[in-house]
Scaffold this motif. Structure first.
Motif, PDB file in Angstrom:
ATOM      1  N   ASN A   1      30.652  42.533  47.704  1.00  0.00           N
ATOM      2  CA  ASN A   1      29.818  42.075  48.816  1.00  0.00           C
ATOM      3  C   ASN A   1      28.721  43.084  49.134  1.00  0.00           C
ATOM      4  O   ASN A   1      27.594  42.708  49.455  1.00  0.00           O
ATOM      5  CB  ASN A   1      30.673  41.820  50.051  1.00  0.00           C
TER       6      ASN A   1
ATOM      7  N   LYS B   1      34.659  23.636  37.548  1.00  0.00           N
ATOM      8  CA  LYS B   1      35.653  24.701  37.646  1.00  0.00           C
ATOM      9  C   LYS B   1      35.787  25.452  36.325  1.00  0.00           C
ATOM     10  O   LYS B   1      35.823  26.680  36.291  1.00  0.00           O
ATOM     11  CB  LYS B   1      37.004  24.120  38.058  1.00  0.00           C
TER      12      LYS B   1
ATOM     13  N   GLU C   1      45.877  41.787  37.920  1.00  0.00           N
ATOM     14  CA  GLU C   1      45.627  42.374  39.233  1.00  0.00           C
ATOM     15  C   GLU C   1      45.555  43.902  39.172  1.00  0.00           C
ATOM     16  O   GLU C   1      44.778  44.519  39.876  1.00  0.00           O
ATOM     17  CB  GLU C   1      46.723  41.939  40.207  1.00  0.00           C
TER      18      GLU C   1
ATOM     19  N   GLU D   1      32.465  34.277  45.131  1.00  0.00           N
ATOM     20  CA  GLU D   1      33.054  32.961  45.357  1.00  0.00           C
ATOM     21  C   GLU D   1      34.452  32.837  44.753  1.00  0.00           C
ATOM     22  O   GLU D   1      35.166  31.889  45.029  1.00  0.00           O
ATOM     23  CB  GLU D   1      32.133  31.871  44.788  1.00  0.00           C
ATOM     24  N   ASN D   2      34.808  33.807  43.932  1.00  0.00           N
ATOM     25  CA  ASN D   2      36.145  33.811  43.362  1.00  0.00           C
ATOM     26  C   ASN D   2      37.049  34.698  44.226  1.00  0.00           C
ATOM     27  O   ASN D   2      36.746  35.865  44.462  1.00  0.00           O
ATOM     28  CB  ASN D   2      36.060  34.364  41.937  1.00  0.00           C
ATOM     29  N   GLN D   3      38.183  34.133  44.652  1.00  0.00           N
ATOM     30  CA  GLN D   3      38.981  34.820  45.657  1.00  0.00           C
ATOM     31  C   GLN D   3      39.409  36.234  45.256  1.00  0.00           C
ATOM     32  O   GLN D   3      39.281  37.168  46.037  1.00  0.00           O
ATOM     33  CB  GLN D   3      40.199  33.972  45.973  1.00  0.00           C
ATOM     34  N   THR D   4      39.885  36.391  44.013  1.00  0.00           N
ATOM     35  CA  THR D   4      40.412  37.709  43.641  1.00  0.00           C
ATOM     36  C   THR D   4      39.326  38.773  43.490  1.00  0.00           C
ATOM     37  O   THR D   4      39.610  39.951  43.554  1.00  0.00           O
ATOM     38  CB  THR D   4      41.194  37.672  42.308  1.00  0.00           C
ATOM     39  N   THR D   5      38.094  38.342  43.241  1.00  0.00           N
ATOM     40  CA  THR D   5      37.047  39.349  43.078  1.00  0.00           C
ATOM     41  C   THR D   5      36.133  39.424  44.305  1.00  0.00           C
ATOM     42  O   THR D   5      35.123  40.118  44.283  1.00  0.00           O
ATOM     43  CB  THR D   5      36.192  39.057  41.825  1.00  0.00           C
ATOM     44  N   ASP D   6      36.504  38.731  45.356  1.00  0.00           N
ATOM     45  CA  ASP D   6      35.713  38.771  46.594  1.00  0.00           C
ATOM     46  C   ASP D   6      36.067  40.053  47.345  1.00  0.00           C
ATOM     47  O   ASP D   6      36.717  40.024  48.379  1.00  0.00           O
ATOM     48  CB  ASP D   6      36.031  37.524  47.427  1.00  0.00           C
TER      49      ASP D   6
ATOM     50  N   ARG E   1      30.478  41.478  55.622  1.00  0.00           N
ATOM     51  CA  ARG E   1      31.655  41.044  54.863  1.00  0.00           C
ATOM     52  C   ARG E   1      32.222  42.196  54.024  1.00  0.00           C
ATOM     53  O   ARG E   1      33.387  42.183  53.638  1.00  0.00           O
ATOM     54  CB  ARG E   1      31.282  39.905  53.914  1.00  0.00           C
TER      55      ARG E   1
END
Lengths: 120, 407
Positions: free
Chosen positions: B234, B103, B176, B224-229, B282
């Motif tokens: 994609n 992590k 953010e 794979e990182n939620q905030t940058t997905d 996606r």
């Protein structure tokens, strides 16, 4: 290089076209804009749909809001794009390529964009 | 994997991890120290493994050595008292343990990616820094990829690191509100890194593929990182999948580029094509269409080898939109090619002549292609001009081939 607005006017905006016809117009318009963009002369542009349009008119009873498209006025503006051109003649040449001009009575107004330097 | 392949491979992946974690811990101004510790770790590996053989778990071995070296370094230097003691809050130096958990590695690499792509750093230098710190490339490899020498790359890296110092760039995740602007620069850098590999003039095809793979790995980190997905990320990844699917078909045994319409599509990698489709799917939410969406869609249509009207009409419309977001001469020329497929060569010639890209050899290659059927004389004249303007060996070679095909 100056910037010019090409303002597209339709003779009768109320005419309803078939979805197939709209599709063809869309493609032609995109090809036209694509051609200008390919010369690096496209600045910005947008269609101006008639849905939910309003006209605010000043009258002696105050400001009156009516639904578009626009009652007695025959012409309606369908869209506007801003392009770069070396001269008004070049801008006119770009305008001539617009599919809007396939409809008789339709027109395009070419207007120079005022520069932001106070000289116009 | 043989030992002489194993070490460079591990070096790439593990160097960057160790380096990112350390740099994040020490601050960007101590980036060189981090690189030194990582380098020393690999030097130890090289010395030890050559005589004693590769340990059972080489990664764990490397981490242990890196941790020891880091601890030794901290106890020796002032950095320790400045930076680490506050972090440890009471722990003594002997219990200090460098956090090389998965992590922490991922977080550190992501934050480094944002730090490196700082707007004050020129794009070229951002790519070189990313290759060095995030991908563990050696200076010589980077020089090779950029077709330049080691000195130039060293200077470029030095200046970039100085800039990071003077700008006091923090290694942290953007807030953010900043994420969209920061992400834009990161995506541009990853896109350029990928293109560097995909279109590089370097003859070293292994390096070229590595560059592309690294760009993909870093893009996947963002996904794979939620905030940058996000959709644009994609879309970029999808674009990369579609492009790399053609890697095996693009180069012949003599290391020459094979053009799209001459490629053997049985060599295309269909697994990557379906991955590309998956990530494009996606990417299809939200209300913003990025250039990556458009380029990925164009690349998707190119995975359909059959020349249908639908294919080229779609490609043309996508180029029309792409040019409104992003103008480059190459995109304009590609649009003309699609235009010729939808309309006709004659109409495309008219359209091409409006561009007047008379300094660009691709412009004349395209005109030559369009004249080929109807007017061989004109086609030849165009290709002759292209040959005069072309600078690289491979470009000249492919133009000569086109000239030969006219005969």
């Amino acid at each position: 290089m100056e910037q010019y607005a090409l303002i597209m006017r339709h003779e009768d905006g109320k005419k309803v076209a078939s979805p197939e016809q709209i599709q063809i117009w869309m493609q032609q318009t995109m090809d036209w804009i694509g051609s200008i963009s390919a010369q690096n002369k496209f600045v910005s542009g947008t269609g101006l749909p008639f849905d939910n349009a309003r006209v605010i008119t000043a009258s002696d009873k105050g400001k009156i809001v009516t639904n578009g498209p626009f009652g007695d006025i025959k012409e309606t503006i369908g869209g506007i794009i801003v392009i770069k051109a070396a001269s008004v003649e070049e801008a006119v040449e770009f305008a001539k390529g617009s599919p809007v001009l396939q409809g008789e009575g339709n027109s395009i107004e070419v207007r120079k964009i005022a520069k932001d330097d106070g000289t116009h | 994997m043989k030992q002489n392949e194993l070490i460079p491979h591990l070096f790439r992946t593990e160097f960057s991890k160790i380096c990112s974690v350390l740099t994040r811990l020490l601050g960007i101004e101590h980036c060189n120290t981090a690189e030194d510790i990582a380098s020393e770790t690999f030097l130890s590996a090289l010395e030890t493994w050559t005589y004693k053989g590769v340990p059972e778990n080489p990664v764990a071995w490397l981490y242990t050595v890196a941790k020891n070296k880091a601890r030794n370094h901290f106890t020796r230097t002032l950095v320790f008292s400045d930076k680490i003691i506050p972090l440890l809050s009471g722990n003594s130096s002997t219990t200090f343990e460098l956090d090389l958990s998965e992590k922490n590695i991922t977080d550190s690499q992501l934050q480094m990616l944002f730090a490196i792509c700082h707007p004050s750093i020129p794009k070229e230098a951002q790519i070189a820094l990313a290759l060095r710190i995030l991908c563990g490339f050696g200076i010589e490899e980077i020089a090779n990829a950029f077709l330049t020498n080691k000195e130039t790359i060293n200077k470029r890296l030095y200046r970039a690191k100085e800039k990071l110092k003077t700008e006091k760039v923090k290694i942290e995740f953007p807030s953010e509100s900043e994420i969209n602007t920061s992400l834009d620069t990161v995506l541009t850098t990853l896109y350029l890194l990928f293109n560097e590999g995909y279109y590089s003039e370097s003859n070293d095809s292994i390096i070229r593929e590595d560059l592309c793979q690294e760009a993909m790995r870093l893009t996947l980190l963002l996904i794979e990182n939620q905030t940058t997905d996000l959709p644009s990320v994609n879309a970029l990844y999808s674009l990369m999948c579609f492009h790399t699917s053609r890697f095996p078909a693009r180069i012949n045994n003599a290391d020459e580029i094979i053009l799209y319409h001459e490629q053997n599509e049985s060599l295309w990698n269909y697994e990557l094509i379906s991955q590309g489709a998956y990530y494009l799917n996606r990417a299809s939410y939200g209300d913003q269409i990025s250039r990556y969406h458009l380029e990925a869609s164009i690349a998707y249509w190119h995975t359909q080898k059959k020349d249908t009207n639908e294919k080229w009409e779609n490609i043309l419309q996508l180029y029309n939109r792409l040019l409104q977001i992003e103008y480059t001469p190459i995109i304009a020329l590609n649009r003309i090619y699609a235009f010729s497929k939808v309309k006709s060569n004659a109409k495309a010639i008219e359209e091409a002549e409006k561009l007047q890209l008379t300094e660009n050899h691709f412009y004349y290659i395209l005109l030559g292609e369009l004249y080929k059927k109807e007017n061989k004389e004109k086609a030849k004249a165009c290709l002759d001009k292209a040959l005069k303007l072309a600078k690289t060996k491979s470009d000249k070679l492919s133009i000569k081939r086109l000239l030969d095909s006219l005969k």
